[in-house]
Design a protein around this motif. Structure first.
Motif, PDB file in Angstrom:
ATOM      1  N   SER A  39       0.817  -1.312  -0.453  1.00 49.78           N
ATOM      2  CA  SER A  39      -0.463   0.089   0.328  1.00 49.78           C
ATOM      3  C   SER A  39       0.731   1.552  -0.377  1.00 49.78           C
ATOM      4  N   GLU A  42       2.434   1.569  -3.544  1.00 51.36           N
ATOM      5  CA  GLU A  42       0.870   2.626  -4.372  1.00 51.36           C
ATOM      6  C   GLU A  42       0.755   4.263  -4.164  1.00 51.36           C
ATOM      7  N   HIS A  43       1.373   4.583  -3.082  1.00 50.36           N
ATOM      8  CA  HIS A  43       0.889   5.571  -2.577  1.00 50.36           C
ATOM      9  C   HIS A  43       1.970   6.503  -2.677  1.00 50.36           C
ATOM     10  N   MET A  47      -0.946   5.385  -8.126  1.00 59.12           N
ATOM     11  CA  MET A  47      -1.623   4.409  -8.792  1.00 59.12           C
ATOM     12  C   MET A  47      -1.786   3.452  -7.524  1.00 59.12           C
ATOM     13  N   LYS A  48      -2.419   2.964  -8.131  1.00 53.56           N
ATOM     14  CA  LYS A  48      -2.829   2.173  -7.501  1.00 53.56           C
ATOM     15  C   LYS A  48      -2.438   0.653  -8.983  1.00 53.56           C
ATOM     16  N   ASN A  51      -5.994  -5.109  -7.260  1.00 51.89           N
ATOM     17  CA  ASN A  51      -7.867  -4.757  -7.038  1.00 51.89           C
ATOM     18  C   ASN A  51      -7.167  -5.799  -6.408  1.00 51.89           C
ATOM     19  N   ARG A  52      -8.227  -5.240  -4.479  1.00 48.73           N
ATOM     20  CA  ARG A  52      -8.301  -6.483  -3.453  1.00 48.73           C
ATOM     21  C   ARG A  52      -9.232  -7.143  -3.104  1.00 48.73           C
ATOM     22  N   THR A  60      -3.506  -4.502 -11.592  1.00 48.99           N
ATOM     23  CA  THR A  60      -4.854  -3.640 -12.287  1.00 48.99           C
ATOM     24  C   THR A  60      -3.958  -2.792 -13.619  1.00 48.99           C
ATOM     25  N   GLY A  63      -0.626  -1.749 -12.339  1.00 49.95           N
ATOM     26  CA  GLY A  63      -0.243  -3.343 -12.107  1.00 49.95           C
ATOM     27  C   GLY A  63       0.183  -3.876 -12.750  1.00 49.95           C
TER      28      GLY A  63
END
Length: 316
Positions: A39, A42-43, A47-48, A51-52, A60, A63
């Motif tokens: 996490s 990602e921060h 960007m994400k 997908n959890r 994603t 990703g």
């Protein structure tokens, strides 16, 4: 952006397994810590990447792109790490050693064949000089130097105390007489490493007795091999490594031990290392040479002719 390679490696592991629990088990870390680290990644990227859901994890679009680009980098880094760990554990690779030529000429020819036989995967590259070593641009795995060394970032480790004794040719002693006591040296030609105040006195030891004698001479050389050759030519009395004239092929057999009951102050031989973490190849070389320097008779056989000439001169 503060992104650590370790965090990218964690993401790659999760992306491969698409399961935090399985990835955490493989990485031997808590799943909650792994989830937090990804996490944070990602921060930092903004960007994400995943997908959890309660059942599974999917990449994603961003990703997937990140995973495809990062996976080979992480795998290459892992291979490089494993290779280095293997090199650290097994004595192999190129070993670069800087050492004084005076020691190398005496010592290396007698022991290097045995070392190569014992460690066939080590390639030895010797540089023979006494120049100061720059800790920053130091290209050597190991530097050997006589005497105390100036403070630097290099790690200094004493290998051995090198014993020095006094030698002269039988020709010189016949012409000028054999010193019987240390003070007799004041009337002899003494061959020194340099004509400087630092070498204007010799300190000799015999049991509990110590004498500091002023010495002089018209010839000096900063190489033990050259001092040996000069002494052989009858130029004077020289301080030499004690095992040098004993059965060594480059040592002239005309040299005779002078003041046999007296010894010069031992000179420490230091190993200078880039780090306290010593690679296996360097440790193997140090472990191989140290006992042989402490006990020269393990690789040199005393020359009976030298002992005989010494006894004959003392009896004369």
């Amino acid at each position: 952006m503060d992104i650590q390679l370790n965090d990218i490696a964690l993401f790659v592991e999760v992306a491969k397994r698409k399961n935090f629990s399985h990835a955490a088990e493989a990485l031997n870390m808590p799943a909650s810590t792994l989830s937090r680290r990804v996490s944070d990644l990602e921060h930092n990227i903004g960007m994400k990447l995943l997908n959890r859901s309660t059942r599974r994890i999917d990449l994603t679009e961003a990703g997937q792109i990140y995973f495809e680009r990062c996976r080979p980098i992480i795998e290459e880094a892992s291979v490089a790490h494993d290779q280095l760990v293997d090199m650290a554990a097994q004595p192999k690779g190129r070993l670069r050693v800087s050492m004084p030529s005076s020691l190398a000429q005496i010592f290396l020819p007698a022991i290097i064949r045995d070392f190569r036989t014992q460690y066939p995967d080590i390639e030895c590259d010797f540089d023979l000089n006494i120049h100061p070593v720059d800790p920053i641009s130091n290209p050597y795995d190991l530097v050997l130097r006589f005497g105390q060394q100036p403070d630097s970032s290099l790690v200094a480790r004493q290998v051995v105390l090198m014993e020095h004794r006094l030698y002269a040719s039988s020709q010189y002693l016949k012409l000028h007489g054999t010193p019987r006591i240390p003070s007799d040296l004041e009337h002899h030609e003494c061959l020194r490493p340099a004509m400087s105040d630092a070498f204007s006195h010799w300190t000799l030891h015999s049991g509990d007795k110590t004498e500091r004698i002023a010495v002089s001479g018209r010839v000096a050389a900063n190489n033990v091999g050259m001092l040996s050759s000069l002494a052989n030519q009858g130029m004077g009395i020289a301080p030499l490594l004690h095992f040098e004239p004993i059965g060594h092929p480059i040592a002239n057999k005309d040299l005779v031990l002078v003041l046999p009951e007296w010894r010069l102050t031992p000179v420490p031989l230091f190993a200078l290392l880039p780090s306290r973490m010593i690679p296996a190849k360097t440790r193997a070389f140090l472990d191989f040479i140290q006992p042989r320097l402490i006990n020269p008779t393990s690789w040199l056989q005393p020359d009976a002719d030298i002992a005989t000439r010494h006894d004959q001169l003392n009896a004369a």
